[in-house]
Scaffold this active site. Structure first.
Site, PDB file in Angstrom:
ATOM      1  N   ASP A   1       0.887  -1.051   0.094  1.00  0.00           N
ATOM      2  CA  ASP A   1       0.135  -0.086   0.003  1.00  0.00           C
ATOM      3  C   ASP A   1       0.968   1.306  -0.050  1.00  0.00           C
ATOM      4  O   ASP A   1       2.083   1.148   0.293  1.00  0.00           O
ATOM      5  CB  ASP A   1      -0.804  -0.090   1.265  1.00  0.00           C
ATOM      6  CG  ASP A   1      -1.537   1.391   1.598  1.00  0.00           C
ATOM      7  OD1 ASP A   1      -2.298   1.641   0.419  1.00  0.00           O
ATOM      8  OD2 ASP A   1      -1.590   1.409   2.703  1.00  0.00           O
TER       9      ASP A   1
ATOM     10  N   THR B   1      -0.214   4.991   1.006  1.00  0.00           N
ATOM     11  CA  THR B   1      -0.420   5.524   2.097  1.00  0.00           C
ATOM     12  C   THR B   1      -0.346   5.013   3.575  1.00  0.00           C
ATOM     13  O   THR B   1      -1.159   4.156   3.796  1.00  0.00           O
ATOM     14  CB  THR B   1      -1.919   6.323   1.908  1.00  0.00           C
ATOM     15  OG1 THR B   1      -1.955   6.918   0.785  1.00  0.00           O
ATOM     16  CG2 THR B   1      -2.198   7.497   2.922  1.00  0.00           C
TER      17      THR B   1
ATOM     18  N   PHE C   1     -18.723  12.408   2.817  1.00  0.00           N
ATOM     19  CA  PHE C   1     -17.604  11.882   1.638  1.00  0.00           C
ATOM     20  C   PHE C   1     -17.930  10.288   1.677  1.00  0.00           C
ATOM     21  O   PHE C   1     -18.070   9.807   2.429  1.00  0.00           O
ATOM     22  CB  PHE C   1     -15.990  12.158   2.160  1.00  0.00           C
ATOM     23  CG  PHE C   1     -15.064  11.674   1.427  1.00  0.00           C
ATOM     24  CD1 PHE C   1     -14.540  12.427   0.254  1.00  0.00           C
ATOM     25  CD2 PHE C   1     -14.489  10.299   1.840  1.00  0.00           C
ATOM     26  CE1 PHE C   1     -13.600  11.922  -0.469  1.00  0.00           C
ATOM     27  CE2 PHE C   1     -13.664   9.883   1.074  1.00  0.00           C
ATOM     28  CZ  PHE C   1     -13.020  10.725  -0.273  1.00  0.00           C
TER      29      PHE C   1
ATOM     30  N   ARG D   1      -0.964  15.278  -2.448  1.00  0.00           N
ATOM     31  CA  ARG D   1      -2.361  14.754  -2.751  1.00  0.00           C
ATOM     32  C   ARG D   1      -3.311  16.131  -2.820  1.00  0.00           C
ATOM     33  O   ARG D   1      -3.243  17.087  -1.999  1.00  0.00           O
ATOM     34  CB  ARG D   1      -2.962  14.023  -1.425  1.00  0.00           C
ATOM     35  CG  ARG D   1      -2.346  12.717  -1.493  1.00  0.00           C
ATOM     36  CD  ARG D   1      -2.523  12.417   0.124  1.00  0.00           C
ATOM     37  NE  ARG D   1      -3.970  12.096   0.598  1.00  0.00           N
ATOM     38  CZ  ARG D   1      -4.161  10.943   0.823  1.00  0.00           C
ATOM     39  NH1 ARG D   1      -3.588   9.939   0.564  1.00  0.00           N
ATOM     40  NH2 ARG D   1      -5.600  10.456   1.405  1.00  0.00           N
TER      41      ARG D   1
ATOM     42  N   THR E   1      -1.836   1.685  -5.175  1.00  0.00           N
ATOM     43  CA  THR E   1      -2.140   2.938  -4.461  1.00  0.00           C
ATOM     44  C   THR E   1      -3.472   3.300  -5.245  1.00  0.00           C
ATOM     45  O   THR E   1      -3.938   3.492  -6.366  1.00  0.00           O
ATOM     46  CB  THR E   1      -1.045   3.818  -4.302  1.00  0.00           C
ATOM     47  OG1 THR E   1      -1.577   5.189  -3.952  1.00  0.00           O
ATOM     48  CG2 THR E   1      -0.508   4.057  -5.789  1.00  0.00           C
TER      49      THR E   1
ATOM     50  N   ASP F   1      -3.752   6.625  -5.395  1.00  0.00           N
ATOM     51  CA  ASP F   1      -3.278   7.997  -5.830  1.00  0.00           C
ATOM     52  C   ASP F   1      -3.177   8.067  -7.307  1.00  0.00           C
ATOM     53  O   ASP F   1      -3.469   7.136  -8.218  1.00  0.00           O
ATOM     54  CB  ASP F   1      -1.569   8.361  -5.442  1.00  0.00           C
ATOM     55  CG  ASP F   1      -1.853   8.636  -4.122  1.00  0.00           C
ATOM     56  OD1 ASP F   1      -2.685   9.385  -3.764  1.00  0.00           O
ATOM     57  OD2 ASP F   1      -0.901   8.249  -3.473  1.00  0.00           O
TER      58      ASP F   1
ATOM     59  N   ARG G   1      -4.610   4.470  -8.822  1.00  0.00           N
ATOM     60  CA  ARG G   1      -6.106   4.737  -8.815  1.00  0.00           C
ATOM     61  C   ARG G   1      -6.738   3.205  -8.538  1.00  0.00           C
ATOM     62  O   ARG G   1      -7.785   3.082  -9.274  1.00  0.00           O
ATOM     63  CB  ARG G   1      -6.465   5.091 -10.346  1.00  0.00           C
ATOM     64  CG  ARG G   1      -5.830   6.779 -10.418  1.00  0.00           C
ATOM     65  CD  ARG G   1      -7.106   7.435  -9.891  1.00  0.00           C
ATOM     66  NE  ARG G   1      -6.716   8.909 -10.015  1.00  0.00           N
ATOM     67  CZ  ARG G   1      -6.903   9.801  -9.697  1.00  0.00           C
ATOM     68  NH1 ARG G   1      -7.552   9.491  -8.420  1.00  0.00           N
ATOM     69  NH2 ARG G   1      -6.719  11.080  -9.855  1.00  0.00           N
TER      70      ARG G   1
ATOM     71  N   LYS H   1      -7.161  -4.391  -5.121  1.00  0.00           N
ATOM     72  CA  LYS H   1      -5.930  -4.662  -4.273  1.00  0.00           C
ATOM     73  C   LYS H   1      -5.910  -6.183  -3.979  1.00  0.00           C
ATOM     74  O   LYS H   1      -5.019  -6.796  -4.256  1.00  0.00           O
ATOM     75  CB  LYS H   1      -5.878  -3.773  -3.021  1.00  0.00           C
ATOM     76  CG  LYS H   1      -5.206  -2.375  -3.053  1.00  0.00           C
ATOM     77  CD  LYS H   1      -5.091  -1.908  -1.700  1.00  0.00           C
ATOM     78  CE  LYS H   1      -4.843  -0.498  -1.934  1.00  0.00           C
ATOM     79  NZ  LYS H   1      -4.523   0.280  -0.649  1.00  0.00           N
TER      80      LYS H   1
END
Lengths: 349, 1188
Positions: free
Chosen positions: B426, B428, B595, B652, B733, B735, B842, B848
């Site tokens: 991972d 983060t 969120f 980020r 990730t 990101d 992404r 994962k």
């Protein structure tokens, strides 16, 4: 407000759980043991080490081999194989019937002493193809009964030689029943040579395994008689032939002590043996041998140990030479690229 | 903090969904029926009705066993192993005459082994029991008959009891929340023990009970509650409360679960609903899936081989035995008359030779049973537990800042750590600290923030530029000492330096109004809760995510200080640039659109003092830009550029936008939204999202934020080492691609000399198709595009074959979902395997886990997943080894991991040192185990050949049964626990050593079979040398010959010496422990012989005085021992010497380096020449391994 949330701006980095006000450090305690740093010697097989180890082995082994070989050479041994010779010519086509018949089986043998034999000279009989280590055979005895007169009924392990005529046999079992019964009488120049049969068994056997007040009872009373009979008036601890016999042999070819001759035999002496050939080894094609042997500090005559020591010592010497040559011719220098070409497949074994 | 005034605030509407009381739903009609039959008489635990129901007490036991079932249950567990069943059967049969030796001597080792394992179980269970006792005896205040709250132990709680729980206490059972210190009956709970989430959750009492505020108000309180039966669903609850003659529906909102903790609330009152094992957390308790290591699976196969060998040699034995037995009577004549074949049991009956042979086969199975190492399993378990202790105790894996040592949560996988081929990580929180710092922002198209991120610094370094001193740019993370030196200026979560807008200077900027709006959004659009320190007046925030906290802090630092939140309002201290003073502004909070990872944005709707209705929104750029209104795109182009820059710098980003709503629009929408919220359909969430979607559009862009998640200390170095060790690294990730690539560079996952293969769907054609919205066409085109990109990548790699270029693969989540399809899976995997590092950006949590499964299945080698968050759980459980980072994101990942460490960099030590050692230890140990048992077992077989295969063992029964227990087992355990081929320092220095584990060279079939062959050779040398040396002749000066007893002792002595010396020459690490065990085992054999030989011959049988009287005085005995031992060590020694000379294994080379370098090391520094040599060899080593 206590919090272990990372977002608090005042709290220290990752402040500890608020329920534990006392900051209990979980740092592992240091000790050489827990950190796996105990002082140690780390032997590795460097060429120097290996070569010297091999050399050392050969330096130790070769002399031992030579000394053992000498010890073995010192021993004088007379072996007389007699199982066929002691059958009259006319009975040789059916030896079993001969041996089982009640005729006189006296047989005379003469042995020539080639070399001076110092006393004590040990007299052995050697049997062949006789499985004293057979499981059925080995188990067929009663240690309790042999030791203790009160336990003479303890014959459960002895079948089928447990009872005769409804009474327990002492000593019971196949081992005792099949007791060797050839006898040897030695004469030299018509003078009898006495054979000392005292002390041919292990002391611990006499003292602790065979009772002083246990006497043979009902022995060899069944229809089928196996081997020797015992003197019913001598306690088991005095019946050394039995004690020797009952200490079973490890391998199917074995010698057992018959007695000791306690005089020197000169070179050229002729020993006459009056031999009672009673024991049936003919059913299973077993050989019988009479052996007279002196001993050295290492025991009897057997070159194997000496040769093996010499061979292993020699091999080690050879290997140490080979390794030395390899080391000199192809030294594996640090960073020497040439050895890398050997290693297309690292560690492949 | 919760002073009285505050507690009177009705917080209930803070969380927008909570304002709606759950109405009776369909399930409530089932109350009283099957599955919904529980009845609780609140505050009447002693009533006859309640007692009649006989609900379980609150006593909790997590132990596997109790005093009564321990013996049968643990025995049952033991005999689930094949080998143990074999030994049990043997033990049972040993009471029959078939047995070659006495039953007790067979039973003894079995009892020792089983007893040791059971003792281990018992100790573990005892620890659990102690925890239970601690939990059962915790105190809680319970309302008693005298209308007082009395302290009682947890275990004494009964269903229906009324309890009072204080702040920061754990709930003792599942409770129905009646009321709290807050007027409206809400309370905050932390559910970290349940789901690992650290954020606070709000629970909510029914209005009718929320008024029961005092201890006294419960005097008359009576209610009956009917609800569902105990179940494991943490997120659902169905029940009805009958109170004051009315029915009230209950939902999970009113339920406080055991093992969660009361936070931010002074106290709550509750009624016990579920006790003890009925509680949800206990119902949830399941054993973690047990993983087995490769080596253990292979070991099973070897055991099967041994079993086959056992059967084979037993068969050979019984075949010959049958023939010989049959020949005992030929033509009615007895051959071996001394065996009395005419009068015998079936076991030796020549007339029934086949049957006798069959029975003998069974005897053989028992006789050669020592081929199967009975103590192997228990030894391995002991060893692994000790290894785990070493991992736990390693000071170098202890993290000072969080006070967390490494933890091996399972000991099953220690050796697997030494064989990891691929790491899936991972990002983060794993590679980074997951402590967010606000570093940059772009407002109205102008970029602010002068700091330099670590990624930028790494990039600059790569380009050879001078790197400015880190100075205040990364002031914080270095530890607390830095903070003090910075005179308190450095604030956690805030690392923004720009004089243009700090200290109120922003008013002079060209777009001051936009800047003001921007920071207002940051200060308002969140769900954080402020915490004002009464003394200092400082405000800290409690937020769901570190990002959010960073925003609120940034807003505070720039003059928009959020200080109060009520259920309907948010208040800020704002800097007013007209008056130049701080003024308080309050905003009416109307709705929070929360969120979620699907929405990727959050909004709040507020009304300011000017009665303007504002929708404030922040979210990911991918969802935000498309929601901008046509006239809100003024700064879009520059903002996009800045966002790209930020992403490249590893930051980020979130886009910040707002919108003004008119009354009418809002009213219409609100109606719709409330309807969606109250709907009972299964797709209620979707409806809520859709409603939110409708208002979150036509936004006006303000700018974007950039938050840095710092790389953890030592990550690049660690990844370098792991790469050197040949471990492939995949980073998965969520990101953006640019961020991911740059993080990849920063942590040296990607290097300049690497060729990048990028697989992405971000191409013009695909984008065109997406605009058209034809889903099928998109899927088809995407699939084709991915397929093409993959095959291009593959051809690139095959072209460069032979050259030393390495590749890095970068793939985004969308492409990944196509690449993971059946038809592309294989080619994708090919590509990925050939790349030295892979970055998936992404990607979703599910992806994962999917990627992990694909890699695990596809490569067929060991995979290790490492992660810290709840979203990594799937990945951790899917991988062969799951490593959890015990970081800030709760305990979820740690709970489902096999090992937990506090920092990513400890992975290096965990794998390269502990993994390597454990792998080496366990594999050597198993090989050696087989060796020693074969060496021993085969001597029996050779002896049989000389005993007409009758089944007589060569040794005394007790020698045999002690073989695995006393004479040889402890040195093996010492090997398994302590052996080190290379010291920790060198393991880390030469990561290339790790490849031995990846390629499994120490437990390869040739090696294992080699050890077995060595065992057979040893047994032959032992047997034939001994027998040939002693054959016939006297072995002492007094003329005695070797008999069965003496031969047994001689051979056995040789066996004990040989296997122990073999151990001594094959281990690499001699501490006093090894010396003690190895030489002690040999010494113990003699001591045993003396002691055993001294007891009465009835017990000692063939061992009676055998050493003292018979063997020891004979020089022959000692000479044979020396000869045999040295000879049987020669094959191994020569083989190893040649191997080291010609085909050295990696550890051999390093050991040699060490020993040759040691001379200089003693005198302190290495001489220059040696240093160079070492470096050279290091290079060669790497080259060599890479070449293969």
């Amino acid at each position: 407000m206590n919090s272990n949330s990372p977002s608090t701006s005042t709290g220290g980095p990752g402040s500890a759980d608020s329920t534990a006000p006392r900051r209990n450090s979980k740092r592992p305690k240091y000790s050489k043991f827990t950190q796996q740093e105990l002082p140690a010697c780390k032997p590795i097989l460097t060429p120097k080490w290996v070569i010297s180890a091999f050399l050392l082995v050969s330096i130790v082994f070769i002399p031992i081999g030579i000394v053992s070989l000498f010890a073995s050479q010192d021993v004088v041994e007379i072996i007389d194989r007699y199982e066929t010779d002691c059958i009259p010519l006319d009975s040789r086509n059916d030896k079993v019937r001969f041996i089982q018949s009640p005729v006189d089986k006296t047989c005379n043998r003469s042995l020539t002493v080639r070399k001076h034999m110092k006393q004590p000279i040990y007299v052995y009989y050697q049997l062949d193809n006789f499985y004293q280590n057979h499981r059925r055979y080995v188990k067929s005895r009663s240690d309790q009964q042999l030791r203790n007169p009160g336990n003479e009924d303890d014959t459960s392990a002895c079948k089928p030689e447990d009872t005769a005529h409804g009474m327990p046999i002492v000593p019971c079992g196949l081992i005792a029943w099949s007791l060797f019964n050839d006898t040897y009488d030695f004469t030299r120049n018509n003078q009898p040579v006495t054979i000392n049969k005292i002390g041919i068994s292990w002391k611990s056997d006499r003292d602790h395994k065979f009772g002083k007040n246990v006497y043979p009872k009902n022995f060899q009373n069944n229809t089928l008689v196996g081997g020797a009979r015992l003197d019913a008036n001598k306690s088991l601890s005095e019946q050394e032939d039995l004690i020797v016999w009952m200490r079973t042999a490890a391998l199917p070819t074995f010698r057992k002590l018959y007695g000791k001759i306690e005089v020197d035999l000169q070179a050229g002496d002729v020993i006459n043996v009056e031999l009672q050939n009673n024991y049936n080894t003919y059913s299973f094609n077993g050989k019988k041998k009479l052996v007279l042997s002196t001993t050295s500090w290492l025991g009897g005559k057997n070159d194997f140990l000496g040769i093996a020591y010499l061979a292993v010592g020699g091999l080690c010497f050879f290997l140490s030479m080979v390794f030395t040559i390899i080391y000199l011719v192809k030294p594996r220098k640090l960073g020497d690229p040439s050895y890398l070409s050997w290693n297309r497949n690292p560690g492949g074994r | 903090m919760a002073d009285r005034s505050k507690s009177r605030i009705r917080f209930s509407r803070l969380y927008s969904f909570l304002c709606l009381r759950s109405p009776f739903r369909d399930e409530h009609s089932q109350i009283g029926q099957k599955g919904f039959s529980r009845v609780v008489y609140c505050n009447e635990p002693d009533s006859t009705e309640q007692l009649q129901l006989r609900y379980r007490s609150n006593y909790v036991s997590t132990t596997k066993y109790n005093a009564f079932n321990f013996i049968p249950k643990s025995l049952f567990e033991q005999f689930r192993r094949v080998a143990n069943i074999y030994f049990l059967v043997v033990a049972c049969v040993s009471f029959s005459p078939l047995a070659p030796y006495t039953a007790t001597s067979i039973l003894f080792p079995l009892i020792v082994v089983i007893g040791a394992t059971m003792a281990k179980e018992a100790v573990e269970d005892w620890r659990r029991r102690k925890q239970d006792i601690e939990a059962n005896n915790r105190k809680v205040e319970v309302y008693d008959r005298n209308h007082n709250f009395q302290e009682t132990r947890w275990k004494k709680l009964r269903v229906g009891d009324l309890v009072k729980v204080y702040k920061n206490e754990y709930f003792p059972a599942d409770l129905l929340l009646l009321s709290s210190s807050y007027e409206d009956g809400i309370c905050y709970v932390e559910t970290m023990n349940l789901d690992g989430e650290t954020n606070l959750k709000v629970k909510h009492a029914l209005d009718v009970t929320a008024s029961l505020h005092d201890d006294d108000s419960f005097q008359q309180f009576k209610a009956v509650m009917k609800c569902e039966d105990p179940n494991e669903d943490l997120y659902a609850f169905v029940g009805t409360l009958f109170y004051n003659g009315q029915r009230h529906p209950l939902s999970v909102q009113q339920i406080l679960l055991r093992d969660s903790k009361l936070r931010n609330t002074d106290y709550v009152y509750g009624v016990v609903i579920f006790t003890g094992h009925d509680t949800k957390v206990m119902q949830n308790a399941t054993d973690p899936p047990s993983k087995r290591s490769n080596i253990e699976r292979k070991m099973d196969k070897i055991i099967y081989i041994l079993f086959s060998t056992l059967i084979l040699i037993s068969f050979i034995g019984s075949f010959f035995f049958g023939i010989q037995t049959k020949n005992d009577i030929v033509g009615g004549k007895l051959k071996r008359w001394y065996l009395r074949p005419d009068k015998t049991t079936v076991f030796y009956d020549p007339k029934r030779a086949v049957l006798a042979a069959f029975f003998h086969f069974l005897t053989g199975l028992m006789l050669y049973g020592s081929l199967i190492p009975i103590s192997l399993y228990v030894s391995i378990e002991i060893v692994k537990v000790l290894q785990s202790i070493f991992i736990n105790q390693d000071q170098d894996m202890y993290y000072e800042d969080t006070d967390k040592p490494a933890r091996a949560r399972t000991s099953n996988l220690n050796e697997e750590l030494g064989q990891v081929d691929t790491i899936l990580s991972d990002k983060t929180g794993t590679l980074t600290c997951n402590s967010m710092e606000f570093v940059k922002c772009t407002i109205a198209g102008i970029a602010y923030g002068r700091g330099m991120t670590e990624v930028e610094r790494a990039l600059a370094k790569r380009k050879g530029k001078a790197v400015p001193d880190s100075g205040n740019t990364s002031s914080y993370v270095r530890g607390s000492s830095d903070r003090h030196t910075d005179s308190g200026k450095s604030i956690r979560g805030f690392n923004f330096r720009d004089e243009r807008i700090m200290n109120g200077h922003w008013v002079n900027e060209p777009h001051a109004d936009v800047i003001q709006k921007f920071f207002r959004v940051l200060a308002l659009c969140h769900t954080a809760i402020p915490d004002v320190n009464q003394e200092s007046g400082e405000i800290s925030y409690e937020a769901e995510s570190p990002d959010e906290a960073a925003f609120v802090i940034a807003a505070r630092e720039l003059g928009f200080e959020f200080f109060e939140r009520t259920q309907t309002s948010i208040s800020l201290h704002e800097f007013d640039h007209q008056s130049g003073r701080k003024i308080d502004r309050s905003y009416k909070l109307l709705h929070v659109l929360e969120f979620s990872s699907a929405r990727k944005r959050m909004s709040v709707i507020v009304q300011n003092v000017e009665n303007q209705l504002l929708l404030l929104c922040k979210g990911a750029d991918s969802v935000m830009f498309e929601r901008l209104s046509r006239n809100g795109r003024d700064f879009e182009a520059t903002t996009r550029d800045h966002i790209k820059e930020y992403a490249e710098a590893g930051l980020r980003t979130l886009v910040v936008a707002y919108r003004e709503l008119n009354e009418e629009e809002f009213r219409l929408w609100e109606e719709e939204f409330l309807q969606a919220q109250t709907s009972l359909n299964a797709d209620r969430d979707a409806m809520v999202d859709a409603a939110a979607e409708r208002i979150e559009r036509n936004l006006i862009l303000l700018g974007a934020t950039a938050v840095e998640d710092k790389l953890q200390k030592g990550v690049p170095e660690c990844i370098d080492k792991l790469a050197e060790a040949g471990i492939k690294m995949w980073v998965i990730t969520g990101d953006k691609m640019e961020t991911a690539i740059n993080i990849g560079y920063a942590c040296s996952l990607l290097r300049d000399d690497m060729k990048q293969i990028v697989v992405t769907l971000d191409s013009p054609e695909i984008n065109d198709l997406e605009r058209q919205g034809n889903k099928e066409a998109i899927a088809k085109a995407s699939s084709a595009s991915i397929s093409k990109q993959i095959s291009e990548g593959n051809s690139q790699i095959s072209l460069s074959n032979g050259s030393s270029i390495s590749f890095g693969l970068i793939i985004d989540g969308k492409s990944l979902s196509f690449a993971l399809n059946k038809n592309l899976e294989d080619s994708f995997l090919d590509l990925a395997i050939n790349c030295s590092s892979v970055i998936c950006c992404r990607s979703t949590p599910k992806q994962k886990a999917l990627v992990t499964r694909l890699v695990k299945r596809g490569i067929g080698k060991t995979t290790l997943a490492i992660g810290d968050g709840a979203n990594d759980v799937g990945m951790l459980q899917e991988a062969d080894i799951g490593v959890g980072i015990s970081g800030v994101e709760g305990m979820q990942a740690v709970m489902s991991s096999d090992f937990s460490i506090a920092q990513f960099r400890f992975l290096e030590r965990l794998l390269l040192v502990h993994g390597h050692w454990c792998y080496r230890r366990i594999s050597m140990m198993i090989c050696y185990f087989f060796y020693k048992n074969i060496a021993f077992g085969f001597t029996l077989f050779w002896f049989e050949a000389y005993a007409s295969f009758s089944g007589k063992p060569a040794y005394n029964d007790w020698y045999m049964s002690f073989y695995n227990v006393f004479f040889t087992s402890l040195p093996v355990i010492a090997l398994g626990v302590f052996d080190q081929d290379i010291s920790a320092r060198l393991c880390l220095k030469y990561p290339v050593l790790y490849k031995e584990g990846v390629q499994n060279v120490l437990f390869s079939w040739p090696l294992v079979l080699g050890w077995m062959l060595n065992g057979v050779i040893s047994s032959m040398i032992i047997f034939f040398f001994t027998t040939n040396a002693v054959v016939n002749q006297a072995f002492r000066r007094d003329g005695h010959v070797v008999d069965y007893e003496v031969l047994g002792v001689m051979m056995y002595t040789c066996v004990v010496w040989t296997v122990n010396c073999q151990m001594a020459i094959s281990i690499n690490y001699f501490t006093w422990i090894q010396h003690f065990f190895i030489w002690g085992s040999i010494a113990f054999w003699y001591a045993f012989l003396v002691m055993y030989g001294a007891v009465s011959p009835i017990i000692s049988t063939t061992a009676y005085q055998v050493l003292v009287e018979t063997c020891a005085p004979s020089p022959f005995y000692w000479l044979v021992t020396l000869l045999v031992v040295v000879s049987s060590l020669l094959p191994y020694l020569s083989y190893r010497t040649l191997q080291i000379q010609f085909r050295p294994m990696i550890h051999d080379i390093i050991q040699r380096l060490r020993s040759e370098g040691s001379e200089t090391e003693i005198s302190g520094e290495l001489s220059l020449g040696n240093k160079e040599k070492l470096a050279l060899v290091e290079e060669k080593l790497i080259d060599r391994v890479n070449a293969t």
